[in-house]
Design an enzyme around this catalytic site. Structure first.
Site, PDB file in Angstrom:
ATOM      1  N   THR A   1      -1.496  24.222 -29.102  1.00 44.86           N
ATOM      2  CA  THR A   1      -1.647  25.553 -28.529  1.00 44.86           C
ATOM      3  C   THR A   1      -2.334  26.488 -29.514  1.00 44.86           C
ATOM      4  O   THR A   1      -3.145  27.319 -29.149  1.00 44.86           O
ATOM      5  CB  THR A   1      -0.252  26.113 -28.179  1.00 44.86           C
ATOM      6  OG1 THR A   1       0.494  25.073 -27.577  1.00 44.86           O
ATOM      7  CG2 THR A   1      -0.339  27.285 -27.235  1.00 44.86           C
TER       8      THR A   1
ATOM      9  N   ASP B   1      12.881  22.709 -28.592  1.00 45.80           N
ATOM     10  CA  ASP B   1      11.765  22.238 -27.779  1.00 45.80           C
ATOM     11  C   ASP B   1      11.760  20.706 -27.760  1.00 45.80           C
ATOM     12  O   ASP B   1      10.756  20.060 -28.052  1.00 45.80           O
ATOM     13  CB  ASP B   1      10.441  22.796 -28.313  1.00 45.80           C
ATOM     14  CG  ASP B   1       9.347  22.773 -27.253  1.00 45.80           C
ATOM     15  OD1 ASP B   1       9.660  22.507 -26.072  1.00 45.80           O
ATOM     16  OD2 ASP B   1       8.176  23.028 -27.597  1.00 45.80           O
TER      17      ASP B   1
HETATM   18  N1  LIG Z   1       2.559  13.558 -37.647  1.00 45.54           N
HETATM   19  C1  LIG Z   1       1.732  13.248 -36.657  1.00 45.54           C
HETATM   20  N2  LIG Z   1       1.251  11.992 -36.550  1.00 45.54           N
HETATM   21  C2  LIG Z   1       0.422  11.659 -35.542  1.00 45.54           C
HETATM   22  N3  LIG Z   1       0.008  12.510 -34.598  1.00 45.54           N
HETATM   23  C3  LIG Z   1       0.444  13.770 -34.646  1.00 45.54           C
HETATM   24  C4  LIG Z   1       1.334  14.211 -35.675  1.00 45.54           C
HETATM   25  N4  LIG Z   1       1.624  15.512 -35.470  1.00 45.54           N
HETATM   26  C5  LIG Z   1       0.962  15.871 -34.359  1.00 45.54           C
HETATM   27  N5  LIG Z   1       0.252  14.843 -33.865  1.00 45.54           N
HETATM   28  C6  LIG Z   1      -0.593  14.845 -32.653  1.00 45.54           C
HETATM   29  O1  LIG Z   1      -1.019  16.161 -32.402  1.00 45.54           O
HETATM   30  C7  LIG Z   1      -0.526  16.621 -31.129  1.00 45.54           C
HETATM   31  C8  LIG Z   1      -0.191  18.103 -31.199  1.00 45.54           C
HETATM   32  O2  LIG Z   1       0.727  18.311 -32.240  1.00 45.54           O
HETATM   33  P1  LIG Z   1       1.795  19.468 -32.211  1.00 45.54           P
HETATM   34  O3  LIG Z   1       2.628  19.302 -30.984  1.00 45.54           O
HETATM   35  O4  LIG Z   1       2.503  19.482 -33.498  1.00 45.54           O
HETATM   36  O5  LIG Z   1       0.861  20.723 -32.101  1.00 45.54           O
HETATM   37  P2  LIG Z   1       1.233  22.122 -31.499  1.00 45.54           P
HETATM   38  O6  LIG Z   1       0.128  23.046 -31.841  1.00 45.54           O
HETATM   39  O7  LIG Z   1       2.592  22.503 -31.932  1.00 45.54           O
HETATM   40  O8  LIG Z   1       1.248  21.791 -29.987  1.00 45.54           O
HETATM   41  P3  LIG Z   1       2.155  22.488 -28.901  1.00 45.54           P
HETATM   42  O9  LIG Z   1       2.552  23.810 -29.442  1.00 45.54           O
HETATM   43  O10 LIG Z   1       1.236  22.559 -27.742  1.00 45.54           O
HETATM   44  O11 LIG Z   1       3.342  21.555 -28.716  1.00 45.54           O
HETATM   45  C9  LIG Z   1       0.671  15.728 -30.846  1.00 45.54           C
HETATM   46  O12 LIG Z   1       0.922  15.624 -29.482  1.00 45.54           O
HETATM   47  C10 LIG Z   1       0.216  14.409 -31.449  1.00 45.54           C
HETATM   48  O13 LIG Z   1      -0.645  13.723 -30.571  1.00 45.54           O
END
Ligand SMILES: Nc1ncnc2c1ncn2[C@@H]1O[C@H](COP(=O)(O)OP(=O)(O)OP(=O)(O)O)[C@@H](O)[C@H]1O
Length: 407
Positions: A102, A234
């Site tokens: 996001t 979450d």
């Molecule tokens: N440690 C990790 N290893 C592998 N892939 C990862 C890792 N962290 C995140 N990802 C990938 O990146 C995507 C998005 O990560 P994350 O959910 O942390 O981001 P975000 O900005 O918090 O997303 P949102 O707020 O929409 O949930 C995950 O769905 C996954 O596919």
């Protein structure tokens, strides 16, 4: 000069002073002249060795400080001190983009040789106030995450609170790198997300054994977080990552909160289908909201499906809060997991017999508050009682959810 001579000839004094001639002063004089060249000697019996040593020490330490000062001015700027969790950007190598979150982009990379996921956060240009808010949230996420160490929680490697020195390869495309960005570096998980796994098994479901393993991993991870007084807030399939061996690791502490003792929080945080009724209603809640989400995720893992597809906030609130509807448990679900009959009890005080809600399906759902315990045993076919034992233990901690959870 005299001092230098004194130091240079100290050892030669021996008993020679008694033979010295031409004393320059009275009996108390220190210096004597002797010989044709009028060489100056010092009377050994008159030398104050203590003072001399102190002088020597003072001169030596002055010289040492001088030396240090000259060294410092010759070297470049001093290294900035890194905080405990702060990454050394020189060791970070960002490679390809793997996802859009996001508020930023997730890249794959290495940090000091370790495979990592690098979350580069971009809060847009919605004004300083919004950016400060996000920054504060980010700082909280880092503060929560950096202290955690558990096999079912994605390992935090480090973070940077604002850098303009990121080297991101252009080929990944996507958004331009913000001028000053915050970065979180976590251990890379090679198995993708639980959501992808469930989607890939939408036709051929996961084995029961695998479902229980995943449920146990999640339960242990959550139990650990709760023992640290952290609510994840979450819990959902997208936020569960898998490693190469398909061990589940809880990720994304973006909205996690440290729970103050005996304190409840408010605010609708989370993802619709996973939100406990009290969260949907905007009522105060505590860590039990994670237990509710755990239940929904358990259902999704067993069914390899989404609990409430295409429901709006209004739909979900109406069905979950007003009608008390929960996902329907398939009849094929082993009793060990589904039959909570002996565990679901009305908490209204009257001792009615346990309510095997799941059998009656949604139509017969009883809406009275129930005490829900996640307690299941592995069937013999899995050949492991060990897990059942562990799960029982975990159940003790998780068994206090008393929302309207009507399986
Ligand atoms: N440690 C990790 N290893 C592998 N892939 C990862 C890792 N962290 C995140 N990802 C990938 O990146 C995507 C998005 O990560 P994350 O959910 O942390 O981001 P975000 O900005 O918090 O997303 P949102 O707020 O929409 O949930 C995950 O769905 C996954 O596919």
């Amino acid at each position: 000069m005299a001092g230098g001579a004194a130091r240079g000839r100290r050892h030669s004094f021996g008993g020679s002073s008694s033979s010295a001639a031409g004393a320059s002063g009275g009996g108390g004089d220190v210096f004597v002249r002797a010989g044709a060249d009028n060489e100056v000697y010092v009377r050994a019996d008159m030398i104050d060795l203590k003072t001399l040593d102190m002088q020597l020490e003072r001169t030596r330490s002055q010289a040492w400080m001088e030396h240090q000062r000259s060294q410092r001015s010759a070297s470049p700027l001093p290294e900035p001190l890194l905080l405990e969790w702060e990454i050394d950007l020189a060791k970070l190598d960002i490679q390809n983009q793997i996802a859009h979150g996001t508020f930023g982009v997730v890249y794959r990379g290495t940090y000091d040789g370790l495979d990592v996921a690098v979350k580069v956060l971009d809060w847009g240009h919605n004004g300083q106030e919004s950016s400060a808010k996000h920054r504060a949230a980010f700082e909280k996420e880092v503060a929560v995450w950096q202290k955690l160490d558990h096999p079912n929680v994605t390992k935090f490697v480090g973070a940077s609170m604002g850098t303009s020195q990121l080297k991101i390869p252009k080929k990944g495309g996507g958004r331009a790198v913000p001028k000053e960005c915050c970065v979180v570096v976590v251990e890379f998980q090679h198995g993708g997300t639980l959501k992808t796994l469930l989607y890939n098994h939408r036709d051929k479901k996961l084995s029961y054994k695998k479902v229980v393993h995943l449920a146990l991993d999640l339960a242990r991870g959550l139990s650990y977080l709760h023992s640290k007084r952290i609510m994840h807030r979450d819990v959902k399939a997208e936020n569960m990552l898998l490693d190469r061996k398909r061990t589940l690791k809880i990720a994304d502490f973006g909205v996690a909160r440290v729970e103050a003792p005996s304190c409840e929080v408010t605010g609708q945080t989370g993802t619709l289908g996973y939100m406990a009724p009290e969260v949907l209603q905007g009522k105060p809640y505590d860590h039990k909201c994670d237990v509710y989400s755990f239940g929904i995720l358990l259902w999704e893992t067993y069914c390899c499906a989404i609990a409430y597809p295409n429901y709006s906030l209004a739909d979900i609130s109406y069905h979950v809060v007003k009608l008390g509807i929960r996902p329907d448990i398939p009849r094929c679900c082993p009793r060990a997991m589904s039959d909570q009959g002996s565990r679901i009890r009305p908490v209204t005080g009257n001792r009615r017999p346990p309510v095997p809600v799941y059998r009656s399906g949604l139509a017969g759902y009883r809406s009275e508050p129930v005490e829900f315990k996640f307690e299941f045993k592995l069937p013999r076919s899995t050949g492991s009682d060990r897990y059942a034992g562990r799960l029982d233990r975990y159940t003790g901690r998780f068994g206090r959810y008393t929302g309207r959870f009507g399986w």
